[in-house]
Design a protein around this motif. Sequence first.
Motif, PDB file in Angstrom:
ATOM      1  N   LEU A 110     -71.627  23.554 -23.698  1.00  0.00           N
ATOM      2  CA  LEU A 110     -72.304  24.703 -22.570  1.00  0.00           C
ATOM      3  C   LEU A 110     -71.869  26.537 -23.365  1.00  0.00           C
ATOM      4  N   SER A 111     -73.045  26.980 -23.117  1.00  0.00           N
ATOM      5  CA  SER A 111     -72.789  28.256 -23.712  1.00  0.00           C
ATOM      6  C   SER A 111     -71.382  29.084 -22.849  1.00  0.00           C
ATOM      7  N   ASP A 112     -72.116  29.067 -20.889  1.00  0.00           N
ATOM      8  CA  ASP A 112     -71.134  29.966 -20.377  1.00  0.00           C
ATOM      9  C   ASP A 112     -70.408  28.883 -19.784  1.00  0.00           C
ATOM     10  N   PRO A 113     -68.651  27.916 -19.732  1.00  0.00           N
ATOM     11  CA  PRO A 113     -68.984  26.576 -18.963  1.00  0.00           C
ATOM     12  C   PRO A 113     -68.278  27.444 -18.200  1.00  0.00           C
ATOM     13  N   PRO A 114     -67.534  26.842 -16.795  1.00  0.00           N
ATOM     14  CA  PRO A 114     -66.647  27.089 -15.718  1.00  0.00           C
ATOM     15  C   PRO A 114     -65.409  27.009 -15.955  1.00  0.00           C
ATOM     16  N   GLU A 115     -64.609  27.403 -15.201  1.00  0.00           N
ATOM     17  CA  GLU A 115     -63.402  27.390 -15.836  1.00  0.00           C
ATOM     18  C   GLU A 115     -62.824  25.959 -15.263  1.00  0.00           C
ATOM     19  N   ALA A 116     -62.376  25.223 -16.135  1.00  0.00           N
ATOM     20  CA  ALA A 116     -61.929  23.870 -15.681  1.00  0.00           C
ATOM     21  C   ALA A 116     -60.359  23.918 -15.932  1.00  0.00           C
ATOM     22  N   GLU A 117     -59.673  22.926 -14.618  1.00  0.00           N
ATOM     23  CA  GLU A 117     -58.579  22.795 -14.771  1.00  0.00           C
ATOM     24  C   GLU A 117     -58.064  21.359 -15.267  1.00  0.00           C
ATOM     25  N   LEU A 118     -57.878  21.148 -16.831  1.00  0.00           N
ATOM     26  CA  LEU A 118     -57.508  20.203 -17.451  1.00  0.00           C
ATOM     27  C   LEU A 118     -56.458  19.755 -17.020  1.00  0.00           C
ATOM     28  N   SER A 119     -55.428  20.287 -16.943  1.00  0.00           N
ATOM     29  CA  SER A 119     -54.009  19.887 -16.607  1.00  0.00           C
ATOM     30  C   SER A 119     -52.753  18.669 -17.206  1.00  0.00           C
ATOM     31  N   GLY A 120     -53.132  19.592 -18.681  1.00  0.00           N
ATOM     32  CA  GLY A 120     -52.484  18.022 -19.908  1.00  0.00           C
ATOM     33  C   GLY A 120     -53.393  17.009 -19.919  1.00  0.00           C
ATOM     34  N   LYS A 121     -54.834  16.846 -19.632  1.00  0.00           N
ATOM     35  CA  LYS A 121     -55.546  15.465 -19.661  1.00  0.00           C
ATOM     36  C   LYS A 121     -55.645  15.304 -21.153  1.00  0.00           C
ATOM     37  N   PRO A 122     -55.477  13.791 -21.845  1.00  0.00           N
ATOM     38  CA  PRO A 122     -55.546  13.923 -23.925  1.00  0.00           C
ATOM     39  C   PRO A 122     -56.985  14.381 -24.333  1.00  0.00           C
ATOM     40  N   VAL A 123     -57.018  14.728 -25.447  1.00  0.00           N
ATOM     41  CA  VAL A 123     -57.960  15.008 -26.148  1.00  0.00           C
ATOM     42  C   VAL A 123     -57.995  14.726 -26.967  1.00  0.00           C
ATOM     43  N   LEU A 124     -58.508  13.325 -27.893  1.00  0.00           N
ATOM     44  CA  LEU A 124     -58.784  13.986 -29.531  1.00  0.00           C
ATOM     45  C   LEU A 124     -60.090  14.008 -30.062  1.00  0.00           C
ATOM     46  N   LEU A 125     -60.335  14.809 -30.793  1.00  0.00           N
ATOM     47  CA  LEU A 125     -61.141  15.776 -31.205  1.00  0.00           C
ATOM     48  C   LEU A 125     -61.226  15.685 -33.205  1.00  0.00           C
ATOM     49  N   LEU A 126     -62.466  14.249 -33.373  1.00  0.00           N
ATOM     50  CA  LEU A 126     -61.837  14.053 -34.286  1.00  0.00           C
ATOM     51  C   LEU A 126     -64.060  14.557 -35.569  1.00  0.00           C
ATOM     52  N   SER A 127     -63.275  15.632 -36.123  1.00  0.00           N
ATOM     53  CA  SER A 127     -64.765  16.037 -36.673  1.00  0.00           C
ATOM     54  C   SER A 127     -64.952  15.743 -38.721  1.00  0.00           C
TER      55      SER A 127
END
Length: 202
Positions: A132-149
């Motif tokens: 999303l080019s204009d994402p909402p302000e999210a609160e991800l409070s420590g959620k783990p994310v693995l991004l593999l590019s």
Amino acid sequence: MTEFIHRFEPATGAHLPPLLLLHGTGGDENDLLGLGRMISPGSALLSPRGRALEHGMPRFFRRLAEGVFDEDDVRRRALELGDFVADARKRYEIAAPVAVGFSNGANIAAALLLLKPDVLAGAVLLRAMVPLSDPPEAELSGKPVLLLSGQADPIVPSSNSVRLAALLSDAGARVDHKVLPAGHQLSQADVTLARSWIGSVE
Ligand code: MLT
């Protein structure tokens, strides 16, 4: 509620996070079951088929061109997927899942994190880009994310995946971003890294 064609495999092990498997363009609900079993043996697997069709190929939202998204559709379909997950959690009595998404599936998982942070316990995003080019302000409070590019990914420019990592960390996620010597397709390194990452998140 919008129903998704899906596969569900109950857990065979205890205390393992359920996985929400999200396939790439032209895939279906069967595609990532093998990957899910390799990444987290014994986890419950919930695997929906994307409802947007592009020349007959299932996707999770519409696009105007490769890498150019119909963002209204991204928002609408991410919320629809969030409702499906909430309903499936009740039906199958599972905890909030960790999404494992590839390509278009990774992009809808990223959108879901930004639009409905409570739906997912975390995410493995394989070849994802900013949804999303204009994402909402999210609160991800420590959620783990693995991004593999993929270093040589012809679809996702490296600046875009770096931007996605920053967007998610700015929203509070615990992002581990690795760039692999790969293109858009998955490699053995994706499986190995995702498997050890899942094992390390509580
Ligand atoms: C998308 O449309 O989500 C991305 O271009 C990835 C793809 O599906 O090829």
